[in-house]
Enzyme design. Sequence first.
Site, mmCIF file in Angstrom:
data_model
loop_
_atom_site.group_PDB
_atom_site.id
_atom_site.type_symbol
_atom_site.label_atom_id
_atom_site.label_comp_id
_atom_site.label_asym_id
_atom_site.label_seq_id
_atom_site.Cartn_x
_atom_site.Cartn_y
_atom_site.Cartn_z
ATOM 1 N NE ARG A 20 55.091 36.388 28.241
ATOM 2 C CZ ARG A 20 54.452 37.459 28.697
ATOM 3 N NH1 ARG A 20 54.794 38.658 28.264
ATOM 4 N NH2 ARG A 20 53.484 37.342 29.577
ATOM 5 C CG ASN A 175 44.305 45.941 37.785
ATOM 6 O OD1 ASN A 175 44.471 46.179 38.987
ATOM 7 N ND2 ASN A 175 43.855 44.782 37.327
HETATM 8 C C1 UD1 Z 1 46.136 41.141 34.611
HETATM 9 C C2 UD1 Z 1 44.938 42.043 34.811
HETATM 10 C C3 UD1 Z 1 45.286 43.441 34.283
HETATM 11 C C4 UD1 Z 1 46.524 43.968 34.976
HETATM 12 C C5 UD1 Z 1 47.682 42.983 34.846
HETATM 13 C C6 UD1 Z 1 48.812 43.421 35.702
HETATM 14 C C7 UD1 Z 1 42.955 40.662 34.599
HETATM 15 C C8 UD1 Z 1 41.836 40.251 33.704
HETATM 16 N N1 UD1 Z 1 43.819 41.528 34.094
HETATM 17 O O1 UD1 Z 1 46.332 41.040 33.217
HETATM 18 O O2 UD1 Z 1 44.206 44.322 34.514
HETATM 19 O O3 UD1 Z 1 46.878 45.229 34.432
HETATM 20 O O4 UD1 Z 1 47.279 41.676 35.279
HETATM 21 O O5 UD1 Z 1 49.929 42.626 35.455
HETATM 22 O O6 UD1 Z 1 43.002 40.266 35.726
HETATM 23 N N2 UD1 Z 1 46.596 33.646 36.466
HETATM 24 C C9 UD1 Z 1 46.188 32.414 36.911
HETATM 25 N N3 UD1 Z 1 45.244 31.750 36.212
HETATM 26 C C10 UD1 Z 1 44.657 32.264 35.094
HETATM 27 C C11 UD1 Z 1 45.091 33.510 34.650
HETATM 28 C C12 UD1 Z 1 46.055 34.184 35.356
HETATM 29 O O7 UD1 Z 1 46.675 31.930 37.919
HETATM 30 O O8 UD1 Z 1 43.786 31.590 34.528
HETATM 31 C C13 UD1 Z 1 47.616 34.388 37.231
HETATM 32 C C14 UD1 Z 1 48.910 34.520 36.453
HETATM 33 O O9 UD1 Z 1 49.826 33.477 36.782
HETATM 34 C C15 UD1 Z 1 49.438 35.854 36.923
HETATM 35 C C16 UD1 Z 1 48.179 36.628 37.241
HETATM 36 O O10 UD1 Z 1 47.165 35.695 37.434
HETATM 37 O O11 UD1 Z 1 50.203 35.736 38.109
HETATM 38 C C17 UD1 Z 1 47.826 37.602 36.137
HETATM 39 O O12 UD1 Z 1 47.563 36.896 34.968
HETATM 40 P P1 UD1 Z 1 47.988 37.408 33.536
HETATM 41 O O13 UD1 Z 1 47.533 36.461 32.524
HETATM 42 O O14 UD1 Z 1 49.417 37.797 33.544
HETATM 43 O O15 UD1 Z 1 47.072 38.702 33.442
HETATM 44 P P2 UD1 Z 1 47.232 39.917 32.483
HETATM 45 O O16 UD1 Z 1 46.578 39.616 31.199
HETATM 46 O O17 UD1 Z 1 48.624 40.368 32.470
#
Ligand code: UD1
Length: 448
Positions: A20, A175
């Site tokens: 995005r 969270n």
């Molecule tokens: C996550 C949380 C959610 C919280 C939110 C806050 C989980 C399942 N959910 O959701 O409870 O309210 O963040 O913003 O944890 N990332 C990786 N690898 C992955 C997936 C994610 O490195 O496979 C990193 C992303 O780059 C990011 C962070 O983890 O920095 C959060 O990932 P994102 O996909 O944004 O999680 P949300 O669905 O927003």
Amino acid sequence: MISAARRCLTVVLAAGEGVRMRSSRPKVLHAVAGRSMIAHALAAAREAGAVDVAVVVGPNRDDVAEAARKAAPGVEIFVQTERLGTAHAVLAARAAIARGYDDVLVTYADIPLVCGATLEALRAGLAAGADLVALGFAPADPTGYGRLIERDGRLVAIREHKDATAEERAARLCNAGPVAFAGAHALAMLDAVTPNNAQKEYYLTDLVEIAGARGLNAQAIEADEAEVMGVNNRVQLAAAEAAMQARLRERAMLEGATLVAPETVFLSFDTTIGRDVLIEPHVVIGPGVSIADGAVVHAFSHLEGAKVAEGATIGPYARLRPGADIGVKAKVGNFVEIKKATVETGAKVNHLTYIGDARIGAGANIGAGTITCNYDGFGKYKTDIGVNAFIGSNSSLVAPVKIGDGAFVGSGSVVTKDVEADALAVARGRQENREGWAKAFRAAKKKG
Ligand code: UD1
Ligand code: CA
């Protein structure tokens, strides 16, 4: 402060794609207050007492790895080859977690405002006996966030928005992302996570229920929404920048600087400003700037990589570029650019001047329109101006060149040879006056 004997592994998640942002640059390399978001995250981790840090990056993200290593030498880089969720991302650092730690602290690289003290508070919860401490906040709009489900002061679950019931969605706290858990149970809990949910992802948030099922104790602490705001697009990047600027300005003012119109002054993450410094409106300060006590930065000045000593005066409309070192009570006036040059105590460069690759001795006076010609299209050369020297207006000093202590340079000179101390150098066409010439010229034109 948490006892240094408590060993902590910090895992920074930076494997997001950041689609995005619509950028050719990875999201976490975008800057807030002059520092990349990944570097902000690593700084907060360091403030929270992290010694061992694992950064989880996506495949082919050498650029992110390199930025992380530069920001925090000694970090370990792990690659998450498939993006299967936050728990899966943490497990990319399995080899580090398996070494055994008291605390495992997970944070995200895209929440640039989170403070070290807040991450430290998560660890403090572990030190006080909890097995997991999550970071909650009460957002104005909770859509998309995981909900903290609490019962009798205990955290029993975190339910992702897409999986939550209407009742769960009404929970007060969401969270924020960062979480700390006991290293002793870390791998067992992470390995117990399954992708049985709406998004078919391995959720790190499942650790809360997994902990509960094992009789472990999970809790939540609360942070301000402004501190945990995430950056997913350029609009949020600008919002994070604004919040960071507000924080930096407030800190500068509380430490004794006067910002006449703080909302127009832009600072960097590492700007240091002393007491009784006055900063007028519309000043931009890039990375690497220190401004000592009692200095004044007049309106519309731009500083970057520069040092300003006690009582010096800069601007209005001055530009200090990297390596500008402005001495005590020195003056740099309007439309003056200084690059990689020392302006010693009390020296004055007041108007319309370029000083690059130079030293200006204490008490010297540089006249309006002086230019150090430091570049010949290939190399850069130094100009050395002695103590109390006087450079007449509109002079060009062709480097390498040395003007001795106390020497004078006549206005309009092009100086190509060194000038001895206390000498006068004049290097310009000699003036010739022709008596009556103008009158005769006019008369001749009128006749025709
Ligand atoms: C996550 C949380 C959610 C919280 C939110 C806050 C989980 C399942 N959910 O959701 O409870 O309210 O963040 O913003 O944890 N990332 C990786 N690898 C992955 C997936 C994610 O490195 O496979 C990193 C992303 O780059 C990011 C962070 O983890 O920095 C959060 O990932 P994102 O996909 O944004 O999680 P949300 O669905 O927003
Ligand atoms: Ca997110």
